[in-house]
Design a protein around this motif. Structure first.
Motif, short mmCIF file in Angstrom:
data_model
loop_
_atom_site.label_atom_id
_atom_site.label_comp_id
_atom_site.label_asym_id
_atom_site.label_seq_id
_atom_site.Cartn_x
_atom_site.Cartn_y
_atom_site.Cartn_z
N SER A 63 -4.73 3.34 -7.18
CA SER A 63 -3.83 4.52 -7.22
C SER A 63 -4.11 5.25 -8.30
CB SER A 63 -1.80 4.16 -7.26
OG SER A 63 -1.44 5.03 -7.25
N PHE A 64 -4.80 4.80 -9.11
CA PHE A 64 -4.73 5.32 -10.76
C PHE A 64 -6.50 5.98 -10.25
CE2 PHE A 64 -6.34 5.72 -14.82
CZ PHE A 64 -6.17 6.63 -15.40
N PHE A 65 -7.25 5.23 -10.06
CA PHE A 65 -7.86 5.35 -10.43
C PHE A 65 -9.08 6.67 -8.60
CE2 PHE A 65 -9.21 2.49 -12.36
CZ PHE A 65 -10.30 2.45 -13.03
N LYS A 66 -7.80 6.58 -8.20
CA LYS A 66 -7.66 7.24 -6.98
C LYS A 66 -7.13 8.85 -7.05
CE LYS A 66 -4.15 7.45 -3.68
NZ LYS A 66 -3.39 7.11 -2.88
N LYS A 67 -6.45 8.92 -8.07
CA LYS A 67 -6.20 9.92 -8.39
C LYS A 67 -7.14 10.63 -9.42
CE LYS A 67 -1.19 9.59 -9.42
NZ LYS A 67 0.49 8.56 -10.09
N MET A 68 -8.02 10.33 -10.02
CA MET A 68 -9.04 10.36 -10.77
C MET A 68 -10.09 10.63 -10.10
SD MET A 68 -7.50 10.50 -14.61
CE MET A 68 -9.02 10.05 -15.16
N LEU A 69 -10.40 10.47 -9.61
CA LEU A 69 -11.53 10.23 -8.42
C LEU A 69 -10.75 11.59 -7.07
CD1 LEU A 69 -13.14 7.40 -9.01
CD2 LEU A 69 -13.53 9.12 -10.26
N GLY A 70 -9.39 11.61 -7.27
CA GLY A 70 -9.88 12.67 -6.39
C GLY A 70 -9.69 11.59 -4.50
N LYS A 71 -9.91 10.16 -4.41
CA LYS A 71 -10.14 9.95 -3.37
C LYS A 71 -8.66 8.92 -3.13
CE LYS A 71 -14.99 8.10 -5.43
NZ LYS A 71 -16.32 7.25 -5.34
N SER A 72 -9.22 8.89 -1.54
CA SER A 72 -8.39 7.33 -0.98
C SER A 72 -8.79 6.21 -0.90
CB SER A 72 -7.96 8.04 0.25
OG SER A 72 -8.89 8.45 0.96
N GLU A 73 -7.58 5.31 -0.32
CA GLU A 73 -8.31 4.18 0.01
C GLU A 73 -9.14 3.77 1.27
OE1 GLU A 73 -5.40 1.24 -1.78
OE2 GLU A 73 -4.52 2.98 -3.57
N SER A 74 -9.90 3.17 1.58
CA SER A 74 -9.79 3.23 3.47
C SER A 74 -8.99 2.09 3.85
CB SER A 74 -11.57 2.38 3.03
OG SER A 74 -11.35 1.49 2.28
N SER A 75 -8.44 1.61 3.91
CA SER A 75 -7.50 0.21 4.53
C SER A 75 -6.42 0.14 2.72
CB SER A 75 -8.36 -0.63 5.09
OG SER A 75 -8.69 -1.42 4.03
N ALA A 76 -5.63 0.15 3.80
CA ALA A 76 -4.33 -0.31 2.63
C ALA A 76 -4.43 -1.62 3.22
CB ALA A 76 -2.51 1.02 3.00
N ARG A 77 -3.59 -2.48 2.40
CA ARG A 77 -3.85 -4.24 2.97
C ARG A 77 -2.19 -4.31 2.07
NH1 ARG A 77 -7.62 -6.49 4.51
NH2 ARG A 77 -6.25 -8.62 3.84
N GLY A 78 -1.38 -5.25 2.63
CA GLY A 78 -0.05 -6.20 2.88
C GLY A 78 -0.12 -7.63 2.42
N LEU A 79 1.07 -7.65 1.93
CA LEU A 79 1.69 -9.44 1.50
C LEU A 79 2.13 -9.55 2.44
CD1 LEU A 79 0.49 -10.03 -1.90
CD2 LEU A 79 -0.85 -10.58 -0.05
N TYR A 80 2.40 -10.63 2.63
CA TYR A 80 3.79 -11.37 3.25
C TYR A 80 3.48 -13.06 2.57
CZ TYR A 80 6.54 -14.08 6.53
OH TYR A 80 7.37 -14.51 7.74
N LEU A 81 5.48 -12.96 1.94
CA LEU A 81 5.37 -13.93 1.52
C LEU A 81 6.01 -15.08 2.84
CD1 LEU A 81 6.86 -12.60 -1.86
CD2 LEU A 81 4.57 -13.75 -1.05
N ASP A 82 6.09 -15.82 2.68
CA ASP A 82 6.84 -16.71 4.53
C ASP A 82 6.70 -17.81 3.08
OD1 ASP A 82 7.21 -17.62 6.91
OD2 ASP A 82 5.23 -18.91 7.11
N GLY A 83 8.02 -18.67 4.09
CA GLY A 83 8.45 -19.52 2.57
C GLY A 83 10.39 -19.89 3.67
#
Length: 335
Positions: A63-83
């Motif tokens: 997120s920090f470098f996206k602000k600095m370089l004006g770039k967007s992330e190509s694909s957001a990812r997530g985590l699922y905690l299963d237990g």
């Protein structure tokens, strides 16, 4: 001692306040990855902590470098905690929120559906898309309509570059290491499945290590004496009257209903026969657990509060989680 009655309270909350309250509850106000103590006999707990910490740090840096370089992330990812219950998933989830760049949102599955109901889907999605991280605790699969709605919301958030971490519970004894629960989650979020990594967290419910049952109920006279000796604010209510009052208060307001409450004293607790009443009671106990509200009661023991049919039905996971939390709150082992 200050004695009040929950049945006398009818709190109100604005839509903006609903967004503002999406933070970890007081119970998890001071947790961190460092304060999480994995069970040394369950290596998956330490691995999940390390993976989530790396994910959170990586998200913040991106997120920090996206602000600095004006770039967007190509694909957001997530985590699922299963237990299963009580293995520390919420502790880890709250730790990720605390470590993340802000704004960030933290709430249960039900709290997000309540938010959508209050704001409308479009406004809720727009507000949450400003977050760097959205934490969804206790993702539920027992209501198809709500599940589809949450899947759509998560898709819109990931499209906007928001990182998501979700947790859910595995029924103890039934699903082994939780792979079935993970498969259910990935199937229900459909198009999002390939963006989520599953972290399995094995272990026993820490709330039940040596504490298999809630304490025996006391008499009504003893309950009154407990309330009179209590140091703090205690809400004293007759159980039937409280159950009649809950439908008058929207579940999104249950946090405010419990504002400043340190303990409850419930008189003449009995088995709940109506499922709608039982589900509202579950929602109340969830918010009580968030705040660490101690429970004292007369009547039946708290593990007898649901019928056998309920415990074997479609909402079994909700009721099992509730029984775990009732035990923790009644024994003082919620932490």
């Amino acid at each position: 001692m200050t004695s009040v009655h929950l049945v006398d309270r009818s709190p109100s909350i604005s839509p903006d306040e609903l967004i503002a309250q999406l933070v970890p509850p007081p119970h998890f106000q001071d947790v961190s990855f460092e304060s999480y103590k994995p069970d040394p006999t369950q290596p998956s707990q330490g691995k999940a902590r390390d993976a989530l910490r790396e994910f959170t740090d990586k998200s913040t840096k991106k997120s920090f470098f996206k602000k600095m370089l004006g770039k967007s992330e190509s694909s957001a990812r997530g985590l699922y905690l299963d237990g299963g219950y009580g293995v520390g998933k919420t502790h880890l989830l709250a730790s990720a929120w605390h470590r993340s760049e802000k704004p960030a949102a933290f709430g249960t599955f039900v709290e997000y559906t309540n938010l959508i109901g209050a704001l409308g889907f479009k406004q809720a999605a727009a507000d949450l898309s400003q977050s760097k991280l959205v934490c969804v605790d206790e993702f539920e699969l027992d209501d198809p309509g709500d599940t589809v709605m949450m899947s759509r919301l998560m898709r819109e958030l990931t499209d906007a570059g928001v990182k998501i971490v979700a947790t859910s519970n595995t029924l103890p004894g039934a699903l082994g290491q939780g792979r079935f629960a993970a498969q259910d989650f990935l199937r229900e979020i459909q198009a999002l499945a390939d963006q989520f990594e599953v972290l399995s967290i094995d272990g026993d419910d820490y709330r039940h290590r040596g504490i298999p049952n809630p304490p025996e109920p006391v008499s009504n006279d003893e309950l009154q004496a407990v309330a009179e000796r209590f140091e703090g604010t205690i809400a004293c209510d007759e159980f039937d009257q409280l159950m009649e009052h809950l439908p008058r208060v929207h579940p999104s307001r249950y946090r405010l209903l419990l504002d400043d409450i340190d303990a409850v004293a419930w008189q003449d607790v009995h088995t709940i026969e109506n499922e709608n009443v039982a589900l509202r009671f579950v929602a109340l106990v969830d918010r009580m657990y968030d705040r660490g509200v101690a429970i004292h009661n007369s009547g039946v023991r708290l593990d007898k509060i649901f019928t056998e049919d309920m415990l074997g039905g479609g909402y079994r996971k909700k009721y099992m989680r509730c029984l775990s939390r009732l035990t923790a709150l009644a024994t003082g082992e919620e932490r």
